[in-house]
Design a protein around this motif. Structure first.
Motif, PDB file in Angstrom:
ATOM      1  N   THR A 341      27.849  -1.114  11.420  1.00  0.00           N
ATOM      2  CA  THR A 341      25.193  -2.367  12.710  1.00  0.00           C
ATOM      3  C   THR A 341      25.946  -2.933  11.287  1.00  0.00           C
ATOM      4  OG1 THR A 341      24.667   0.300  12.953  1.00  0.00           O
ATOM      5  CG2 THR A 341      23.267  -2.257  12.474  1.00  0.00           C
ATOM      6  N   THR A 444      26.543  -5.174  18.161  1.00  0.00           N
ATOM      7  CA  THR A 444      25.756  -4.756  16.965  1.00  0.00           C
ATOM      8  C   THR A 444      24.551  -3.832  17.355  1.00  0.00           C
ATOM      9  OG1 THR A 444      26.302  -6.655  15.597  1.00  0.00           O
ATOM     10  CG2 THR A 444      24.244  -5.567  15.216  1.00  0.00           C
ATOM     11  N   SER A 447      25.981  -0.387  18.065  1.00  0.00           N
ATOM     12  CA  SER A 447      25.438   0.331  17.155  1.00  0.00           C
ATOM     13  C   SER A 447      24.562   0.832  16.248  1.00  0.00           C
ATOM     14  CB  SER A 447      26.962  -0.627  15.831  1.00  0.00           C
ATOM     15  OG  SER A 447      28.125  -0.899  16.438  1.00  0.00           O
ATOM     16  N   ALA A 448      23.662  -0.515  16.501  1.00  0.00           N
ATOM     17  CA  ALA A 448      22.120   0.272  15.905  1.00  0.00           C
ATOM     18  C   ALA A 448      21.706   1.147  16.608  1.00  0.00           C
ATOM     19  CB  ALA A 448      21.608  -1.236  15.427  1.00  0.00           C
TER      20      ALA A 448
END
Length: 469
Positions: A341, A444, A447-448
């Protein structure tokens, strides 16, 4: 105390098992090589066939759909014809694909040959780990099973290294190389020697004793088991025979709950598979040379960066193999998610804030921004390489109970190939229409999400017997 002759025999047995496991893992090497070799040829292919960003993405990722089909058919073929014959069939498909991909008449011809290789990739992704698990003694199974993942990342690295050598020697991927053929054609032909070697090696290794016993070929199974285990193997033959007799083929209806929907654990497995791809890792391995050229690096430097990334991937996979049983699965996945992230977020900010070249429409990075982007991209591979890369496969092998494991794994693997296809196909249009910043922003976000997914939904499987799942 064991005598010297007994110790020597055990060492010989171990050496033999390691050798045949390495031969089987050549399928994993070709899996990695075949999926990554396209990296250095993407730009040259686009120009050679004058195709738009969507067709470029489809040409790169079309093999992934075929991989799902290959994985689907590998199990039934291996059960009917044997593990060795399935490996030989995959070897032939790899060889034909490598030759055909280097001499396409048009883009659809190229897509066909890449799809042939995709079927082989799918078959190799199933048959190599299955064969290794069936021949390896219990005390070696974990380490030998990890050979498949190591072989895949080594295959990726060798493909990227071949691309760099060929393109830098020729001058570019589009330039003539040996015998007047272009460099990008030789990139695909470089796969022919290991593909042929895989077939030859498969012909030299013994058939799986589990398959032989299922076919009631007990004498042959005994010969193989004696080479693998040593000593009296009659008890082991009886044990396998009892297991084979009581087994039934997995059915997808086993994955349904009483209310008719998929079991919660199956959804969790599918979620792991989807998130592993939605964090964008294969953009790095399929498109990184295009990506780095898009932000101002030369073709030669871009290909060299991909080679460095391949080395990083190998090293971090070795870290995962060494520590997964010490630290556990869940902590490594959480650390990996947080790291991805942060690094993807850094790339999003850098690419999103970069000035745009008026001619090409690509972002251009100054010296400092380029170095930060390079470091962030490789750190991203580090965080993925010791966590979501190998450990998702470990989790998928452990998290399902014995009754549903085979069917649930097949579904999770098919979902993973489809997710890979979505990400790989969508990247070129995203790059062209919205820019690198937007593309990396989406990765991103994935990933978070993965941080909370692991914390809230994943149970630790370290140290638990499969029967406890």
């Amino acid at each position: 105390m064991a005598s010297n002759s007994q110790v020597l025999t055990k060492q010989q047995n171990t050496s033999y098992v390691i050798l045949i496991a390495i031969a089987a893992a050549l399928g994993g090497f070709l899996f990695g090589f075949d999926t990554a070799v396209i990296n250095g040829a993407v730009s040259a292919l686009s120009k050679a066939f004058n195709i738009d960003s969507f067709m470029t993405g489809f040409a790169v990722s079309s093999a992934l759909l075929a991989s799902a089909a290959g994985a689907w058919i590998a199990g039934p073929i291996a059960d009917r014809q044997g593990r060795v014959k399935t490996m030989v069939a995959a070897s032939i498909l790899f060889t034909l694909s490598a030759i055909g991909s280097g001499v396409p008449f048009g883009i659809w011809d190229f897509i066909f040959w890449r799809s042939v290789g995709g079927v082989a990739v799918g078959m190799a992704s199933v048959i190599a780990p299955a064969y290794i698990a069936e021949v390896a003694p219990a005390h070696l199974r974990g380490r030998l099973g990890s050979l498949q993942q190591l072989a895949i990342v080594v295959g990726i690295f060798i493909a990227l290294l071949c691309n760099y050598f060929i393109a830098s020697t020729a001058g570019s991927a589009e330039a003539p190389f040996w015998f007047g053929m272009t460099a990008w054609q030789w990139m695909f032909w470089a796969e022919v020697p290991p593909a042929v070697l895989y077939g030859l090696a498969a012909l030299k290794i013994p058939e799986s004793p589990r398959y032989l016993i299922a076919q009631q070929r007990y004498e042959q199974a005994g010969v193989v088991l004696k080479k693998v285990l040593g000593g009296d193997v009659e008890a082991k033959i009886d044990e396998i025979r009892q297991t084979v007799m009581t087994e039934r083929k997995p059915k997808f209806s086993d994955l349904l709950s009483r209310s008719g929907g998929l079991l919660p654990i199956v959804w969790v497995g599918m979620g792991l598979s989807i998130l592993q791809q939605f964090v964008g890792i294969n953009v790095i391995f399929y498109y990184s040379s295009v990506l780095w050229q898009a932000v101002g690096f030369s073709e030669k430097d871009s290909l060299l960066i991909t080679v460095i990334t391949g080395v990083v991937n190998i090293l971090t996979t070795l870290i995962a193999i060494a520590y997964v049983d010490k630290f556990g699965r869940k902590p490594l996945l959480v650390i990996g998610s947080i790291g991805m992230t942060v690094t993807l977020g850094t790339l999003t900010v850098i690419f999103g804030g970069a000035s745009v070249d008026a001619v090409t429409g690509n972002p251009t990075l100054s010296g400092t921004a380029g170095i930060i982007a390079l470091i962030a991209a490789n750190l991203y591979v580090v965080f993925f390489g010791f966590s979501w890369g190998p450990i998702v496969w470990v989790m998928l092998g452990e998290m399902f109970n014995n009754r549903i494991r085979a069917a649930a794994l097949s579904l999770a693997a098919a979902v993973q190939w489809l997710a890979n296809f979505v990400i790989s196909t969508s990247f070129p249009p995203l790059l062209k229409n919205f820019g690198l910043g937007s593309a990396y922003g989406l990765y991103t976000i994935a990933s978070a999400i993965s941080i909370f997914f692991i914390i809230l939904l994943i149970r630790e499987t370290k140290g638990k017997e499969l029967e406890e799942m």
